[in-house]
Motif scaffolding. Sequence first.
Motif, PDB file in Angstrom:
ATOM      1  N   MET A   1      12.393  -0.280 -12.445  1.00  0.00           N
ATOM      2  CA  MET A   1      11.546  -0.267 -10.980  1.00  0.00           C
ATOM      3  C   MET A   1       9.987  -0.081 -11.070  1.00  0.00           C
ATOM      4  SD  MET A   1      13.209   2.214  -7.948  1.00  0.00           S
ATOM      5  CE  MET A   1      15.226   1.517  -7.818  1.00  0.00           C
ATOM      6  N   LEU A   2       8.733  -0.913 -11.098  1.00  0.00           N
ATOM      7  CA  LEU A   2       7.267  -1.006 -10.870  1.00  0.00           C
ATOM      8  C   LEU A   2       6.979   0.363 -10.560  1.00  0.00           C
ATOM      9  CD1 LEU A   2       6.501  -4.066 -10.135  1.00  0.00           C
ATOM     10  CD2 LEU A   2       7.289  -3.420 -12.360  1.00  0.00           C
ATOM     11  N   ARG A   3       5.781   1.291 -11.692  1.00  0.00           N
ATOM     12  CA  ARG A   3       5.524   2.389 -11.124  1.00  0.00           C
ATOM     13  C   ARG A   3       3.734   2.052 -10.906  1.00  0.00           C
ATOM     14  NH1 ARG A   3       5.616   5.245 -16.432  1.00  0.00           N
ATOM     15  NH2 ARG A   3       4.370   6.166 -15.470  1.00  0.00           N
ATOM     16  N   THR A   4       3.504   3.245  -9.953  1.00  0.00           N
ATOM     17  CA  THR A   4       1.693   3.957 -10.835  1.00  0.00           C
ATOM     18  C   THR A   4       1.663   5.431 -10.869  1.00  0.00           C
ATOM     19  OG1 THR A   4       2.050   4.672  -8.171  1.00  0.00           O
ATOM     20  CG2 THR A   4       1.740   2.333  -8.459  1.00  0.00           C
ATOM     21  N   ILE A   5       0.845   5.358 -11.443  1.00  0.00           N
ATOM     22  CA  ILE A   5      -0.003   7.199 -11.428  1.00  0.00           C
ATOM     23  C   ILE A   5       0.206   7.395 -10.225  1.00  0.00           C
ATOM     24  CG2 ILE A   5      -1.696   8.394 -12.697  1.00  0.00           C
ATOM     25  CD1 ILE A   5      -0.216   7.080 -14.219  1.00  0.00           C
ATOM     26  N   GLU A   6       0.992   8.469 -10.106  1.00  0.00           N
ATOM     27  CA  GLU A   6       0.412   9.301  -9.183  1.00  0.00           C
ATOM     28  C   GLU A   6      -0.897   9.743  -8.600  1.00  0.00           C
ATOM     29  OE1 GLU A   6       4.084  12.089  -7.450  1.00  0.00           O
ATOM     30  OE2 GLU A   6       5.441  10.253  -7.990  1.00  0.00           O
ATOM     31  N   VAL A   7      -1.669   9.786  -8.310  1.00  0.00           N
ATOM     32  CA  VAL A   7      -2.325  10.924  -7.725  1.00  0.00           C
ATOM     33  C   VAL A   7      -2.576  11.630  -6.120  1.00  0.00           C
ATOM     34  CG1 VAL A   7      -3.568   9.270  -9.263  1.00  0.00           C
ATOM     35  CG2 VAL A   7      -3.732   8.856  -6.793  1.00  0.00           C
ATOM     36  N   ASP A   8      -3.623  12.631  -6.047  1.00  0.00           N
ATOM     37  CA  ASP A   8      -3.858  13.291  -5.064  1.00  0.00           C
ATOM     38  C   ASP A   8      -5.077  12.280  -4.436  1.00  0.00           C
ATOM     39  OD1 ASP A   8      -6.952  14.125  -5.665  1.00  0.00           O
ATOM     40  OD2 ASP A   8      -6.111  16.100  -6.344  1.00  0.00           O
ATOM     41  N   LYS A   9      -5.233  12.984  -3.017  1.00  0.00           N
ATOM     42  CA  LYS A   9      -6.531  12.374  -2.261  1.00  0.00           C
ATOM     43  C   LYS A   9      -7.901  12.125  -2.821  1.00  0.00           C
ATOM     44  CE  LYS A   9      -7.983  16.252   0.325  1.00  0.00           C
ATOM     45  NZ  LYS A   9      -8.522  16.885   1.435  1.00  0.00           N
ATOM     46  N   PHE A 282       5.996  -7.335  -0.225  1.00  0.00           N
ATOM     47  CA  PHE A 282       7.255  -6.159  -1.291  1.00  0.00           C
ATOM     48  C   PHE A 282       7.922  -7.188  -1.830  1.00  0.00           C
ATOM     49  CE2 PHE A 282      10.159  -3.018  -2.830  1.00  0.00           C
ATOM     50  CZ  PHE A 282       9.371  -2.218  -2.482  1.00  0.00           C
ATOM     51  N   LYS A 283       7.526  -7.986  -1.661  1.00  0.00           N
ATOM     52  CA  LYS A 283       8.876  -8.798  -2.395  1.00  0.00           C
ATOM     53  C   LYS A 283       8.198  -9.790  -3.500  1.00  0.00           C
ATOM     54  CE  LYS A 283      12.653 -12.173  -2.993  1.00  0.00           C
ATOM     55  NZ  LYS A 283      12.816 -13.310  -2.726  1.00  0.00           N
ATOM     56  N   ALA A 284       7.008  -9.976  -3.282  1.00  0.00           N
ATOM     57  CA  ALA A 284       5.377 -10.365  -4.335  1.00  0.00           C
ATOM     58  C   ALA A 284       5.268  -9.885  -5.254  1.00  0.00           C
ATOM     59  CB  ALA A 284       4.361 -10.703  -3.994  1.00  0.00           C
ATOM     60  N   ALA A 285       5.002  -7.818  -4.537  1.00  0.00           N
ATOM     61  CA  ALA A 285       4.836  -6.664  -5.842  1.00  0.00           C
ATOM     62  C   ALA A 285       5.885  -6.310  -6.763  1.00  0.00           C
ATOM     63  CB  ALA A 285       4.079  -5.977  -5.082  1.00  0.00           C
ATOM     64  N   LEU A 291      14.937  -3.491   0.662  1.00  0.00           N
ATOM     65  CA  LEU A 291      16.872  -3.530   0.723  1.00  0.00           C
ATOM     66  C   LEU A 291      16.998  -2.942  -0.456  1.00  0.00           C
ATOM     67  CD1 LEU A 291      18.012  -4.631   4.594  1.00  0.00           C
ATOM     68  CD2 LEU A 291      17.596  -2.409   3.675  1.00  0.00           C
ATOM     69  N   LYS A 292      16.978  -4.489  -1.564  1.00  0.00           N
ATOM     70  CA  LYS A 292      17.429  -3.912  -2.994  1.00  0.00           C
ATOM     71  C   LYS A 292      17.254  -2.838  -3.576  1.00  0.00           C
ATOM     72  CE  LYS A 292      18.650  -6.984  -6.720  1.00  0.00           C
ATOM     73  NZ  LYS A 292      18.249  -8.378  -7.169  1.00  0.00           N
ATOM     74  N   TYR A 293      15.612  -2.858  -3.443  1.00  0.00           N
ATOM     75  CA  TYR A 293      15.037  -1.680  -4.277  1.00  0.00           C
ATOM     76  C   TYR A 293      15.327  -0.457  -3.448  1.00  0.00           C
ATOM     77  CZ  TYR A 293      10.156   1.100  -6.026  1.00  0.00           C
ATOM     78  OH  TYR A 293      10.344   1.725  -6.667  1.00  0.00           O
TER      79      TYR A 293
END
Length: 297
Positions: A1-9, A282-285, A291-293
């Motif tokens: 699955m594609l990821r991002t860096i989790e950040v706070d506000k 969502f599908k483009a990204a 649903l599949k995700y």
Amino acid sequence: MLRTIEVDKNLRDRFKYPDSGFPFAVWTDPFRVFLDHTVNCHWHHDLEYGYVLSGSVDYYIDDTHIKLRAGDALFVNSNMLHMGRQANGCEDAVMSTVTFPASLLSPNINGTVYAKYIQPVIGARIAGFRIASDDPRGRAIGRLLQDIFALEPGSFGYELECLSHAARLWKATLAYIEEGEGELCLRAEPSRHAERMKEILSYIHAHYHERITVEDIARYVNISRSECFRCFKRFMNKRPVEYINEYRLSAAAELLRETERNMTDIYTACGFESASYFGKVFKAAYAMTPLKYRKLR
């Protein structure tokens, strides 16, 4: 699955060291595992080194753009906004990273080691710099990083080896700065632009579930609409709406993974106005439907 860096506000990285008693982390990631092939903008108190194993990378420290190629290394100073993106036309960019706090090198911030060898860099206006593979000193730092990446976690003496290598790496970095200062080091300007960008992103992170316009953002930060676009170009190399959609998608992906909320709740909670548009972006990204995700989580 594609990821991002989790950040706070405030864009501070939420990363926690695997061993809280020994804050030293090493990892390797291909850029293709990140959303939009981008390690999103973030900052942390720790020192960071990167080493490009393959491909080419467009890296940004504060508002300075650095082009990296295979064999190049990178130093990012404490508390600096930074992000990286796989360069256009490249399909195989991979970077290894090592992160540790300055306190690992000198726990006593009032001691001689910290005063002589750490504070001059932490307290200077050095944001970070490229460590070029075509420079003998750069190659030496690259070899030190490769030695660190080759260490086996869990092996006897691993932590002691990390400490030894980190000290040698820092000494080599100090020499690199001293010998190349002005030419090689990127000086952080007074942080007006970086602080403004933090304000902008903090506003988006607090209001992404609402309808947000560029005018809303500009009004909040008290800048013009055109300056808002320039800020995004300078730090993100993208338009505001692109970042807003990416952040909304990352929030939706987290809800799909971590909750059983229905699809309507999720797309409305993340600021999307219709199911069809949400499904399309969502599908483009993520190259699959929401649903599949969820099924593959």
